[in-house]
Design a protein around this motif. Structure first.
Motif, PDB file in Angstrom:
ATOM      1  N   TRP A 190      45.651  68.183  45.937  1.00  0.00           N
ATOM      2  CA  TRP A 190      46.352  67.964  47.210  1.00  0.00           C
ATOM      3  C   TRP A 190      45.396  68.148  48.375  1.00  0.00           C
ATOM      4  N   GLN A 191      44.591  69.209  48.275  1.00  0.00           N
ATOM      5  CA  GLN A 191      43.689  69.500  49.391  1.00  0.00           C
ATOM      6  C   GLN A 191      42.621  68.427  49.539  1.00  0.00           C
ATOM      7  N   ILE A 192      42.129  67.935  48.411  1.00  0.00           N
ATOM      8  CA  ILE A 192      41.109  66.882  48.485  1.00  0.00           C
ATOM      9  C   ILE A 192      41.694  65.658  49.168  1.00  0.00           C
ATOM     10  N   VAL A 193      42.904  65.298  48.753  1.00  0.00           N
ATOM     11  CA  VAL A 193      43.530  64.103  49.302  1.00  0.00           C
ATOM     12  C   VAL A 193      43.734  64.260  50.804  1.00  0.00           C
ATOM     13  N   ARG A 194      44.034  65.485  51.236  1.00  0.00           N
ATOM     14  CA  ARG A 194      44.348  65.677  52.636  1.00  0.00           C
ATOM     15  C   ARG A 194      43.126  65.807  53.540  1.00  0.00           C
ATOM     16  N   ASP A 195      41.990  66.169  52.973  1.00  0.00           N
ATOM     17  CA  ASP A 195      40.820  66.395  53.815  1.00  0.00           C
ATOM     18  C   ASP A 195      39.928  65.157  53.834  1.00  0.00           C
ATOM     19  N   PRO A 196      39.854  64.478  54.952  1.00  0.00           N
ATOM     20  CA  PRO A 196      39.063  63.250  54.975  1.00  0.00           C
ATOM     21  C   PRO A 196      37.587  63.495  54.687  1.00  0.00           C
ATOM     22  N   SER A 197      37.107  64.706  54.983  1.00  0.00           N
ATOM     23  CA  SER A 197      35.667  64.877  54.819  1.00  0.00           C
ATOM     24  C   SER A 197      35.254  64.915  53.347  1.00  0.00           C
ATOM     25  N   SER A 198      36.117  65.437  52.467  1.00  0.00           N
ATOM     26  CA  SER A 198      35.683  65.421  51.062  1.00  0.00           C
ATOM     27  C   SER A 198      35.747  64.013  50.486  1.00  0.00           C
ATOM     28  N   ILE A 199      36.716  63.236  50.948  1.00  0.00           N
ATOM     29  CA  ILE A 199      36.779  61.840  50.504  1.00  0.00           C
ATOM     30  C   ILE A 199      35.544  61.089  51.025  1.00  0.00           C
ATOM     31  N   ALA A 200      35.171  61.383  52.265  1.00  0.00           N
ATOM     32  CA  ALA A 200      34.012  60.710  52.842  1.00  0.00           C
ATOM     33  C   ALA A 200      32.762  61.010  52.031  1.00  0.00           C
ATOM     34  N   ILE A 201      32.622  62.287  51.641  1.00  0.00           N
ATOM     35  CA  ILE A 201      31.442  62.676  50.872  1.00  0.00           C
ATOM     36  C   ILE A 201      31.434  61.961  49.522  1.00  0.00           C
ATOM     37  N   ALA A 202      32.601  61.850  48.908  1.00  0.00           N
ATOM     38  CA  ALA A 202      32.637  61.289  47.564  1.00  0.00           C
ATOM     39  C   ALA A 202      32.505  59.768  47.561  1.00  0.00           C
ATOM     40  N   PHE A 203      33.047  59.110  48.572  1.00  0.00           N
ATOM     41  CA  PHE A 203      33.061  57.650  48.468  1.00  0.00           C
ATOM     42  C   PHE A 203      32.302  56.911  49.570  1.00  0.00           C
ATOM     43  N   VAL A 204      32.121  57.522  50.718  1.00  0.00           N
ATOM     44  CA  VAL A 204      31.378  56.817  51.765  1.00  0.00           C
ATOM     45  C   VAL A 204      29.885  57.089  51.623  1.00  0.00           C
ATOM     46  N   MET A 205      29.589  58.368  51.409  1.00  0.00           N
ATOM     47  CA  MET A 205      28.193  58.767  51.263  1.00  0.00           C
ATOM     48  C   MET A 205      27.445  57.962  50.186  1.00  0.00           C
ATOM     49  N   PRO A 206      28.016  57.797  48.963  1.00  0.00           N
ATOM     50  CA  PRO A 206      27.289  57.034  47.949  1.00  0.00           C
ATOM     51  C   PRO A 206      26.968  55.618  48.414  1.00  0.00           C
ATOM     52  N   VAL A 207      27.935  54.997  49.076  1.00  0.00           N
ATOM     53  CA  VAL A 207      27.712  53.620  49.499  1.00  0.00           C
ATOM     54  C   VAL A 207      26.576  53.574  50.527  1.00  0.00           C
ATOM     55  N   VAL A 208      26.652  54.500  51.507  1.00  0.00           N
ATOM     56  CA  VAL A 208      25.614  54.520  52.535  1.00  0.00           C
ATOM     57  C   VAL A 208      24.245  54.760  51.910  1.00  0.00           C
ATOM     58  N   LEU A 209      24.183  55.770  51.051  1.00  0.00           N
ATOM     59  CA  LEU A 209      22.893  56.119  50.460  1.00  0.00           C
ATOM     60  C   LEU A 209      22.349  54.994  49.588  1.00  0.00           C
ATOM     61  N   LEU A 210      23.235  54.410  48.790  1.00  0.00           N
ATOM     62  CA  LEU A 210      22.762  53.350  47.895  1.00  0.00           C
ATOM     63  C   LEU A 210      22.247  52.164  48.702  1.00  0.00           C
TER      64      LEU A 210
END
Lengths: 588, 370, 374
Positions: C18-38
């Motif tokens: 629940w907390q992961i879903v609610r916190d945009p920053s953990s989602i950003a780390i998991a799914f935005v960061m990889p795309v940016v880095l790659l």
């Protein structure tokens, strides 16, 4: 069950800090009976929280033994933890989860069978009156609702022993009554045993038994009535017509035979050093020589608070600098120092503050009262310039603090609701920093620092990190920091929340003194007895002003046949209820 | 502007950073420790890399070639192969980086005046290492050619390129990378210190207490910026001493020009850090925000790969990156012996980044007071 | 019927989710960061140089120097600029306008035709030694080709004693993207496993929610596993995203088997999570946890893992240090699995080391993670 619900035998606990060993608990032994509510009372830093953590198995005692419902805590903490419910001071609600999600989590952790859950949830939500809010985020609940939710989470699986650490801190009177109802319901229906700590003496009086701790030692244990019994004949209510109760209190508390003087209603309640007859009391000359009205001295029944004070108060905690403040009743300057005109603040759809208006005169103590979430803090933050206003006007000393030159802020002092000094800096460092931030330097700064250290008795804590101070000292430090630059206007947001009666007395004594010297003070509180200290006050509810006037005005509103002599709290609850019934703002 | 108040705030920030033993530790020890480890680790040079030799020739020339390989500090022959089938497992299992396969009749061909064939099989999993190794091998072979021709009196179109490397005469990649690590480490420290400073106070509620004092937002900004810059300068100085004393990298240019660069760089890093801090509400957001800036900033700075090799659009993006300019300054002063004049084009962009970011964070302070 | 232990475990897992879903920053780390880095690594940076700015000085221009100049101009590697004097060219090097100079002295053509030592000087800015090496190699290449051509036109055979044929396995074009992309995946998983987890658990200490959890019948093992599972799933989801991007977007071949990639990634993810948990237990506040995570896991993954710098070339002491860096083993695994295939002699030892680390950290975490406040 005839067995004791909790048994402590010579428990000691040491802490080490900066190479010094501190005895947090010293050879404490007591038992509490099953099916009873026991209050754990004591000034801040007495070791109440440590004791509760020991009982819950979160800490291990240096020596001694603890048994909870017959189970040894030290050897089998897990077994104990499945028998007791513990609600820490800051209960671990997850702000980013909803009420229901928090309940689900604790139901899982407490192993509540799935089929039993829904009925239990419904029951608890009904009991706490939170059924309409199950989808709301816990972070958006008011302080009182948070505590109720925390209690609900702790009660999910009726524990045999319920331990509550300051459950009513920061909770308004209405919610406090509700919390107590829930607790007693549990005791009477399920036979739960409860151990709770509190700083409110009227709550201590409601307990079956109290345990008084002081500096880690057990001072006394017994029924509140029995403990206050020795004081009969020493407590009186004194009023002098034409003398302001604040002045009266100041004079009386410095009088020789008086141990304690506390504002109560329109007069002062005193505890004498010894048993005396009402007629034998000699008031100080200042009160009798002038052409004041009649003096009335009536004996009253002792309360537990009196016993607490009598036991712990050492006379002359504060050395008054001035002799006796002038007894003039009318304040000389009638200029409004703070004026608020149709002030409104909205957060999206939500109207937090709705067109409120009031004026505060120089040298006045002005109270802003209301339940949790009534909009007090929002109004407060706008006055201090911390929050932009949506509409309406605010002026403090003729200026809007949000846009005024920074120098204007030098004239105000601010004490936030939550302790908000730097926890990782020492007491001296905090004071030094805030005095510099207000432009103090050199000799003047040194003088003020010395003044703060002596006046607030912080000498022993000079090098302690602010975060490690006992609650009462934190409050003193915050107050000292706000006073370093000798402001003309003081903003105090819930300054006494969670503070023990001794510290509260000291606090109000200082505040009164400041007001007598011409400092304008705006204070929010939900200790209703403290409202008596105010010259004027407004009561807020749902963003609006419900009533405004002097404390006596408020009480007169609630006066009727059922309540011939209402307390401030009665008045408050009366006003809220009548507002609920009429669904409109009544008096302005 | 009230200097005493700013100093008081800066002092408080220092105390907050240094009073807690854990955060003091985190601030001081690791950067120096990292400088040492990374300084030794980060190198594109190839030393004693394990290689295998498969000599199918056994003639004079091939033996001479192998002894040349043996004498190279770059390679270490760990395996001598007897048959073709041994090559694959050696490479596959990463036991050797490359296999030198000397073809049959290598010596005969050379003796006849034609070319002897050598096949090199490289592990391309790390293509960078592979191409560097290949370069070394090519240079080694040219040297072998010349020596052989001289010894055997063969003349032809006798042309040799005489190459000279400026600034880094022996082409030690350490000289290139270590100044880069200086930039990276002080960026990390400064950014984290400043990015967390406001977010931390917001979470603790002390920021309100600060805002009701007579301090102006710009004074708060300056007071908050000073610790990051001072910590950065101290750390930079310690690291500089390590670089010069321990890694013996020559400091050829004007140290004043270097410090001007450091100050401007720290100023811009502080600006970015405070901007992140002013935007974020919690510490978690601040740290992740710092991260989202940090990683691209290091990658797109020319720290390990030349900016010129990047696609054009990304090259434009690097102009926003203060580390880009700072790395040119550090390397310029250290190796090229530059002074103010040649670095002016690196100074002013950092100054602009600083001013813009600081102004923006000042604006955010004022407009995000709740 | 669900056992009490599983119910508590499930409670923690659900709460974390629940907390992961609610916190945009953990989602950003998991799914935005990889795309940016790659994308940054995949397209942004490259060690393959082209259009290197090169200066050319001919003291006495004639047909021969023009012919050599033409060869440099035609080369895709260089962006040629001509200068009238060596002084001008040297100034351009100082100003970083060009990376190197090819200088043909006044007697270049005459000596060349006479078969004497033809003086041609190369000056290269050596600051970026790697780039300088590459530049030098390219210049040599252009020069050799031109010389062969020149000799042929004169009817002379150029003597070349050794002829090297290079064959690069696994990455024939020596494209740096092929090895950078697997390395980036390692970095991403380190960030999610250690940094995010460390911050999240430290937050529980800071906010006081840990105290309330501790007095419930929750066992520490359940707490650990309950925290691990959601972040494990988050990390693996991010891994799948990166994998898909690597294969389809960046066209990095996946020569090893998919399942082995998954199993080894899971192993590494668990090690990272354990380190993250350990950091949060030791630090108990977000500031220190964040700093420690960056210092202990992220920076070593960048520099000591063999992702950018060759471990074999490091000094022995540093090589010893890399042995305790988990990402080192995973870099080796991923590079092999992507580019080489299922090479068991690489997979087995590296996986075993990761497994040993996992057990080691698990034991430490269990010991440190007590249901006590002191």
């Amino acid at each position: 069950m005839s067995d004791a619900a909790l048994k402590l035998s010579s428990v000691s606990k040491l802490f080490e800090s900066h190479g010094r060993v501190i005895k947090a608990l010293d050879d404490v032994s007591f038992e509490i009976q099953a099916g009873k509510v026991t209050g754990l009372i004591g000034p801040d830093g007495a070791g109440k929280t440590t004791l509760m953590r020991l009982i819950s198995g979160l800490l291990v005692p240096a020596s001694g033994a603890i048994e909870v419902v017959g189970i040894d805590v030290i050897s089998d903490p897990l077994a104990v933890q499945s028998q007791l419910g513990y609600m820490p001071q800051r209960f671990g609600l997850y702000d980013d989860l909803t009420v229901q999600q928090n309940l689900d989590l604790y139901a899982d952790l407490q192993n509540i069978a799935y089929k039993d859950r829904q009925p239990r949830f419904d029951q608890l939500m009904n009991m706490t009156g939170m059924s309409p809010f199950t989808k709301r985020l816990a972070g958006n609940l008011s302080g009182g609702m948070k505590q109720k939710l925390g209690l609900a989470c702790t009660l999910l699986r009726s524990p045999k022993l319920l331990i509550l650490d300051e459950p009513t801190v920061g909770v308004d009177p209405v919610s406090r009554r509700e919390l107590w109802e829930i607790i007693y319901q549990q005791v009477s229906q399920v036979g739960m045993s409860v151990l709770l700590s509190t700083a409110y003496m009227d709550e201590a009086e409601r307990c079956d038994e109290v345990v008084l701790l002081h500096e880690g030692k057990l001072l006394m244990q017994g029924k509140p009535k029995d403990l206050s019994q020795p004081l009969s004949g020493r407590t009186f209510h004194i009023s002098v017509e034409g003398v302001r109760h604040r002045t009266l209190q100041q004079v009386l508390s410095n009088a020789p035979d008086v141990l304690d003087a506390l504002i109560e209603g329109e007069g002062v309640r005193v505890v004498m050093e010894q048993v005396v007859d009402a007629k034998a009391i000699v008031l100080p000359q200042v009160l009798t020589q002038e052409t004041h009205g009649t003096v009335s001295i009536d004996p009253v029944k002792p309360r537990f608070e009196d016993a607490f004070i009598a036991r712990l108060k050492t006379k002359s905690t504060i050395t008054q600098q001035t002799t006796i403040a002038p007894l003039s009743v009318s304040s000389s300057a009638d200029k409004a120092v703070i004026s608020v005109d149709n002030l409104t603040r909205t957060f999206g759809e939500f109207i937090a503050v709705n067109k409120i208006s009031f004026n505060v005169k120089k040298g006045e103590v002005f109270g802003l009262l209301g339940a949790n979430g009534a909009g007090k803090s929002t109004a407060f933050r706008m006055l201090c310039g911390l929050l932009p206003v949506s509409s309406g006007k605010v002026s403090v000393a003729g200026l809007d603090l949000r846009v005024a030159a920074a120098d204007a802020r030098r004239r105000i002092g601010y004490m936030a609701q939550k302790f908000s000094l730097y926890s990782d800096l020492s007491v001296t460092q905090n004071l030094n920093f805030f005095s510099s931030a207000y432009g103090l330097s050199g000799k003047q700064q040194k003088q003020r620092l010395a003044w703060a250290i002596t006046t607030f008795e912080l000498e022993n804590y000079k090098n302690t990190n602010a975060g490690n101070l006992p609650l009462g000292y934190k409050q003193r430090l915050s107050f000292a920091a706000a006073l370093m630059h000798e402001p003309e206007i003081l903003f105090l947001d819930e300054p006494t929340s969670g503070v023990d009666p001794l510290a509260r007395r000291e606090f109000w004594e200082r505040t009164n003194h400041l007001a007598e010297m011409g400092v304008t003070i705006l204070v929010t509180t939900h200790f209703m007895d403290e409202a008596n200290y105010c010259d004027h006050l407004v009561i807020m509810e749902a963003g609006r002003i419900l009533a405004a006037g002097t404390p006596l005005d408020m009480k007169n509103l609630a006066r009727n046949d059922e309540q011939p002599d209402p307390s401030m709290e009665d008045a408050f609850i009366y006003l809220l209820n009548s507002n609920d019934q009429k669904h409109q703002a009544v008096i302005a | 502007m009230n200097i005493a108040q700013i100093i008081a705030l800066a002092k408080k920030e220092f105390l907050a950073l240094l009073r807690d033993s854990r955060s003091r530790m985190v601030l001081i020890a690791p950067p120096i420790f990292q400088m040492l480890i990374f300084g030794f680790a980060a190198s594109y040079d190839i030393n004693n890399v394990p290689i295998a030799v498969y000599n199918q020739d056994q003639g004079v020339a091939s033996r001479e070639y192998i002894s040349k390989l043996n004498g190279s500090p770059n390679f270490e022959i760990t395996t001598i192969i007897a048959k073709n089938a041994e090559i694959a497992p050696l490479i596959n299992n990463r036991e050797v980086l490359l296999v030198v396969n000397i073809e049959p009749n290598f010596s005969d061909h050379i003796a006849q005046g034609s070319s002897g064939g050598i096949q090199v099989i490289l592990d391309g999993r790390n293509s960078n290492t592979a191409s560097i190794a290949m370069n070394y091998l090519a240079t080694l072979s040219i040297a072998f050619n010349q020596k052989w021709n001289e010894d055997h009196g063969i003349t032809g179109t006798n042309v040799a390129l005489s190459g000279r490397y400026w600034f880094n005469e022996n082409l030690q990649s350490r000289w290139f990378i270590i100044p880069g690590i200086l930039g990276m480490l002080i960026l990390v420290v400064t950014l984290l210190v400043t990015a967390l400073s406001v977010a931390r106070e917001r979470e603790a509620g002390t920021f309100d207490q600060l805002l009701v004092t007579p301090m102006r937002p710009v004074e708060i900004l300056i007071g908050k910026a000073i610790p990051g810059i001072v910590v950065g300068i101290i750390e930079a100085t310690i690291i500089l001493v390590v670089i010069v004393q321990l890694f013996e990298i020559p400091l050829r240019g004007d140290i004043g020009a270097l410090y001007l660069g450091i100050v401007l760089f720290l100023l811009s890093a502080t600006g970015v850090g405070l901007m992140i801090s002013a935007i974020s509400v919690t510490q978690q957001q601040a740290i992740l925000g710092a991260f989202l800036f940090l990683v691209p900033a290091v990658i797109l700075s020319g720290f390990s790969t030349p900016i010129a090799n990047m696609p054009e659009v990304i090259q434009w993006l690097t102009y926003l990156n203060p580390l880009r300019y700072f790395l040119i300054i550090v390397r310029g002063v250290f190796l090229e012996g530059n002074s103010y004049g040649l670095l002016i084009d690196q100074y002013w962009p950092m100054l602009i980044i600083s001013i813009v970011s600081l102004m923006f964070s000042g604006w955010l302070f004022k407009h995000r007071m709740y | 019927m669900i056992s009490p232990s599983n119910m508590r475990l499930w409670g923690i897992i659900r709460k974390e989710a629940w907390q992961i879903v609610r916190d945009p920053s953990s989602i950003a780390i998991a799914f935005v960061m990889p795309v940016v880095l790659l994308y940054l690594f995949g397209y942004g940076i490259s060690l393959n140089a082209k259009d290197i700015p090169l200066g050319l000085v001919a003291d006495k221009p004639d047909l021969i120097t023009q012919s050599l100049q033409g060869s440099f101009e035609r080369s895709e590697f260089f962006n040629l600029m001509t200068f009238n004097s060596i002084q001008e060219a040297q100034l351009a090097v100082d100003e970083r306008l060009i990376d190197g100079i090819v200088w043909m002295r006044s007697n270049f053509s005459s000596n060349l035709q006479a078969g004497l030592d033809a003086p041609i000087n190369i000056i290269i800015n050596g600051v970026d030694s790697n780039q300088a090496n590459i530049t030098n190699g390219y210049i040599q290449g252009v020069w050799q080709a031109w010389l062969t051509h020149f000799a042929e036109s004169k009817g002379v055979e150029l003597s070349q004693t050794v002829q090297i044929k290079q064959r690069v396995w696994f990455n024939a074009a020596l494209s740096s993207r092929m090895y950078l992309v697997p390395g980036v995946i390692v970095i991403i998983m380190t960030i999610i496993g250690s940094l995010l987890t460390a911050m999240v658990v430290a937050r529980e200490w800071e906010r006081g929610t840990m105290e309330a959890l501790m007095v419930t019948p929750l066992r520490m093992k359940e707490m650990l596993v309950g925290k691990l599972i959601p972040y494990f799933i988050l990390g693996m989801a991010s891994m799948f995203l990166s994998l898909a991007l690597a294969v389809w977007q960046f066209e990095v071949p996946l020569r090893g088997s998919f399942w082995i990639v998954i199993v080894t990634s899971a192993l590494f993810m668990l090690v990272s999570l354990m380190i993250g948990l350990l950091i949060s237990i030791v630090s108990k506040n977000q500031f220190v946890a964040g700093q420690l995570a960056i210092i202990i896991t992220f920076l070593p993954a960048f520099i000591l893992s063999g992702f950018l710098f060759d471990i074999n070339s490091m000094p022995t002491a540093i090589q010893a240090v890399t042995l305790i860096v988990p990402s080192r083993y995973f870099v080796s695994l991923l590079q092999t699995l992507f580019l080489a295939g299922d090479v068991w002699p690489v997979i087995i030892p590296n996986s075993l080391v990761l497994l040993a680390m996992l057990i080691f950290f698990y034991v430490i975490v269990l010991r440190k993670f007590k249901k006590r406040l002191e």
